[in-house]
Every structure is written in C-alpha cells, then in structure tokens.
Motif scaffolding. Structure first.
Motif, mmCIF file in Angstrom:
data_model
loop_
_atom_site.group_PDB
_atom_site.id
_atom_site.type_symbol
_atom_site.label_atom_id
_atom_site.label_comp_id
_atom_site.label_asym_id
_atom_site.label_seq_id
_atom_site.Cartn_x
_atom_site.Cartn_y
_atom_site.Cartn_z
ATOM 1 N N GLY A 51 -31.891 -33.024 33.040
ATOM 2 C CA GLY A 51 -32.279 -33.847 32.664
ATOM 3 C C GLY A 51 -32.952 -32.855 31.747
ATOM 4 N N GLY A 103 -30.630 -25.827 28.545
ATOM 5 C CA GLY A 103 -29.108 -26.078 27.912
ATOM 6 C C GLY A 103 -28.332 -25.271 29.308
ATOM 7 N N THR A 135 -30.216 -34.456 22.380
ATOM 8 C CA THR A 135 -30.802 -35.734 21.572
ATOM 9 C C THR A 135 -31.250 -35.869 20.907
ATOM 10 N N MET A 151 -24.188 -25.375 19.543
ATOM 11 C CA MET A 151 -23.691 -27.828 20.033
ATOM 12 C C MET A 151 -25.543 -27.659 19.157
ATOM 13 N N HIS A 152 -25.279 -29.027 19.752
ATOM 14 C CA HIS A 152 -26.264 -29.448 18.660
ATOM 15 C C HIS A 152 -27.413 -30.127 19.948
ATOM 16 N N MET A 191 -22.474 -31.188 35.011
ATOM 17 C CA MET A 191 -22.720 -29.347 34.327
ATOM 18 C C MET A 191 -23.725 -28.474 35.032
HETATM 19 C C1 LIG Z 1 -24.068 -23.285 24.790
HETATM 20 S S1 LIG Z 1 -24.322 -24.453 26.442
HETATM 21 C C2 LIG Z 1 -25.161 -24.224 27.219
HETATM 22 C C3 LIG Z 1 -25.102 -22.163 27.074
HETATM 23 C C4 LIG Z 1 -25.392 -21.828 28.619
HETATM 24 N N1 LIG Z 1 -26.860 -21.754 28.939
HETATM 25 C C5 LIG Z 1 -24.047 -21.024 29.822
HETATM 26 O O1 LIG Z 1 -25.103 -19.844 30.028
HETATM 27 O O2 LIG Z 1 -23.136 -21.412 29.937
HETATM 28 C C6 LIG Z 1 -25.605 -25.695 25.793
HETATM 29 C C7 LIG Z 1 -26.090 -27.088 26.653
HETATM 30 O O3 LIG Z 1 -27.042 -27.624 26.190
HETATM 31 C C8 LIG Z 1 -27.128 -29.200 27.070
HETATM 32 N N2 LIG Z 1 -27.875 -29.548 25.920
HETATM 33 C C9 LIG Z 1 -27.751 -30.373 25.345
HETATM 34 N N3 LIG Z 1 -29.202 -30.935 24.590
HETATM 35 C C10 LIG Z 1 -29.883 -30.812 25.712
HETATM 36 C C11 LIG Z 1 -31.201 -31.021 26.506
HETATM 37 N N4 LIG Z 1 -31.876 -31.726 25.799
HETATM 38 N N5 LIG Z 1 -31.546 -31.034 26.922
HETATM 39 C C12 LIG Z 1 -30.985 -30.247 28.247
HETATM 40 N N6 LIG Z 1 -29.872 -29.712 28.311
HETATM 41 C C13 LIG Z 1 -28.952 -29.928 27.495
HETATM 42 C C14 LIG Z 1 -25.472 -29.505 26.598
HETATM 43 O O4 LIG Z 1 -25.048 -30.466 26.845
HETATM 44 C C15 LIG Z 1 -24.733 -27.649 27.172
HETATM 45 O O5 LIG Z 1 -24.572 -28.073 28.418
#
Ligand SMILES: C[S@@+](CC[C@H](N)C(=O)[O-])C[C@H]1O[C@@H](n2cnc3c(N)ncnc32)[C@H](O)[C@@H]1O
Length: 365
Positions: free
Chosen positions: A155, A108, A231, A227-228, A137
C-alpha cells in the motif's frame, strides 16, 4: 563471483564507513529479481537464460529496472520499479542522518535492497517499515527481507498510527503527502525526490525538515531521475513541438550542450514553474543533435539546438523565460543545486523553491 562483484561495488561507494558496512551486509544480487529489464525496448532478461549477463546488469553502477509498465506490457519498457543507483542510495541515506535506534519509514520497497541496508543501520534497537504500492513487488521483497526485521506493508502508508524518526522516499512526488509529514516529529527529516509533475525528466532529491504541523523545508542534496509516485502521475504530455516546422526564431548566447554539460538543466527547471524542461535528440545538420526542449500546458514549446539557435511556437514566450533564468543564474554567481531549497505546505498548496533571499519560484503541484 557474485560476492566479489558486490565487494567491488561496495569499495567504490563514496560514503561513510558505517554506510559502506551496511551495504556490505546485503549483497545486491540477493534482492534483484531473476527477471530484469536491461533495455527500454525488447524482451526482459532471465537469470536462468544468461546468468553472466544478469550478473553484469545487477552489478552496474546505475539503476536496475526490475519491473516495466506496472507489470503489464507496452511498446516501451517504461520502468515502474527498479533498484536505485547504489551511490544515490548511499547519498540519500546519508542525507537522512540514519542512526542506530531510529524508526524509519521507506516509501517504495521495490527490490527490498534499500530497506535491508536501512535495517543494518538502525540496528536491533531501531525499526524499518517499508511500503510498496505494487502487490507483486511487495511480495517479492517480503521473501527477500525475511530475517532482517523489516516490516513490508502493501500500500502507500501503514494503517497503524506509528510515528517515525525519518522518511526516505524512493519514488518522486509533486505534492509532499501530508500523511508523511503527520507521521514525523518537528525537526525530523523527509528525504524525497521531487518534481512539480510526473512529466518532469529530472527529480532532484530534497532533504526536508519538519518546521510546522503541515510544513517542511530544506535543500536539494542530489540530482536524480526517479520514477514518479504512482498515485500522483499525470498523463504523459506529447513531446513538445512534435510535428512543427523547425523555423529558427532566435539565437541564444548559449547552446544546448552548454546547459547539459554544465549540469544546469535541473536548476533551470526549478526556476521555470509550469514548464517541462528536458533533454532530447532531433536530426541536426545531417546528424543527430542533442536539444534542450521546453513545453508548457498550453502547448507552447521551444527547442534550443547545439548551435544556440532556437525554434519555438505557441502563445507563451518560453524563450524569454529561459533567457531570463539563465541570466539570473549567471548574475547570482551560478549557485549550486544545494543552494536551492524547497518549502512545502501541501494543505495550503505551497511548493516554493528559493535560493536564500535572492530568488523565489512558486510551483503549482
Ligand atoms: C525506485 S523503486 C524503489 C527502489 C527500492 N527502494 C529498492 O531498494 O529497490 C520505486 C518504487 O516505488 C513504488 N511506488 C510508487 N508509488 C508508490 C506509493 N505511492 N507508495 C508506495 N510505493 C510506491 C513503485 O512501485 C516502485 O517499486
């Protein structure tokens, strides 16, 4: 002005000097996109339209929503990417025992800010790989992280066979992905928010050590609301009991306020497998009252009101389960969140919460 605001944010962090120095290296405003979502409804805020308000949003102590509704639109601005609350980031980094020279995998990437801080902590002899499921993002972060040495992968997992010394996830999971466990050595740590399903309101962070080829276990170290994992989302359930007649079906020896103010919601949730527990508001005695709600998959529901009264319906007695869990906590001497441990063996469908030898709760994820 922005640099001063960043210095104030860093000075407030309750953490080690090393972690504080890594935060100091990477001003938050260099990573937050120009468009943010300060409110749960309404329009986003553009930096160019109101630079002062943007600066205030960026330098809150909390999370900053950087994308809503997976980049689409909707009646509510449901956060789908955010920059996490700085103190929580520092606590998770600390729980992961990040040291110079380590190879770290972040799940994430979001804004890229956490990955940048990790890159300072691992130093020139270490390496940070961060994965982001959302292509927009990931593209944003790749630009902001240029020059830090961080590898941004679009990914859910790098396609090579790299092994890591630690995994830090910044989205919550229900099933700890076996591929995370496969990518670390025995004894290494995965620090991740966990919730039995994506409808859970709270997602406490666990620090899980690899104890076998497919097993991890360790304590919850922080309470949180992440947030969850995209997947692992399950469809949003209706608010439990919506549209039912508010008939009182019992009275508890505690009120909704008692549970919320004493910070018991997360612990109760861990002890109530299959039950969605959350805090909401409903009209109460001519005003708005805070309720604790419980909901189960068979649409059984219960509300605990500010005066301790209960309204409930459905086949399952969620009220008895709540009463028993509260009584267990009381008899066990109110164990803190860090006394609760998660053990996960995902291929064998095990996600078990334990408090020493005192209590065990099996969750189906
Ligand atoms: C709370 S945010 C990340 C905060 C980040 N580490 C920062 O410093 O800004 C969570 C992120 O996880 C991503 N995400 C959700 N499920 C994911 C997955 N299975 N693999 C990779 N990224 C994922 C979302 O798109 C989102 O951008």
């Amino acid at each position: 002005m922005l640099d001063d605001m960043h210095a104030q944010l860093v000075a407030k962090l309750d953490t080690t000097d090393t972690i504080r120095a890594a935060f100091a290296n990477h001003p938050r405003h260099l990573y937050i996109p120009d468009m943010v979502w300060p409110d749960i409804t309404g329009l986003p805020l553009l930096r160019t339209a109101d630079p002062d308000r943007w600066a205030c949003v960026v330098y809150t102590d909390g999370a900053v929503t950087t994308q809503a509704n997976d980049g689409g639109s909707g009646p509510r601005n449901e956060p789908s990417s955010s920059s996490s609350a700085p103190q929580l980031m520092a606590d998770m980094i600390s729980a992961a025992n990040i040291e110079p020279g380590m190879r770290v995998l972040e799940i994430g990437t979001g804004s890229g800010w956490n990955a940048a801080i990790l890159s300072s902590l691992v130093g020139p002899t270490g390496h940070v790989t961060t994965v982001e499921i959302d292509a927009d993002m990931a593209a944003h972060a790749r630009v902001r992280l240029a020059g830090t040495g961080v590898r941004v992968v679009t990914g859910t997992m790098p396609s090579d066979a790299d092994v890591f010394d630690a995994v830090i996830a910044t989205c919550a999971v229900s099933r700890v992905p076996p591929e995370w466990i496969a990518r670390i050595e025995l004894g290494s740590l995965i620090v991740t928010p966990w919730a039995a399903d994506s409808n859970w309101q709270r997602t406490p962070v666990a620090a899980l050590r690899k104890t076998g080829p497919s097993c991890v276990s360790g304590p919850f170290v922080s309470d949180a609301m992440f947030m969850h994992d995209r997947t692992q989302r399950v469809p949003d359930g209706d608010f439990p009991g919506l549209g039912r007649r508010p008939e009182t079906t019992g009275v508890m020896p505690f009120t909704s306020g008692d549970l919320v103010e004493r910070g018991l919601i997360t612990r109760l949730m861990l002890m109530l497998p299959g039950v969605r527990v959350g805090v909401g508001v409903r009209p109460f005695n001519g005003a708005i009252g805070r309720i604790v709600y419980l909901g189960a998959d068979d649409s059984s529901w219960a509300y605990l009101w500010p005066d301790g009264s209960i309204t409930s319906g459905g086949r399952l007695s969620l009220v008895d389960r709540l009463r028993n869990a509260y009584q267990w906590l009381s008899e066990a001497g109110w164990p803190e969140l860090d006394a609760f441990c998660l053990e996960a063996d995902p291929p064998n469908k095990v996600h078990r919460v334990e408090v020493g030898s005192l209590g065990v709760w099996e969750h189906t994820c």
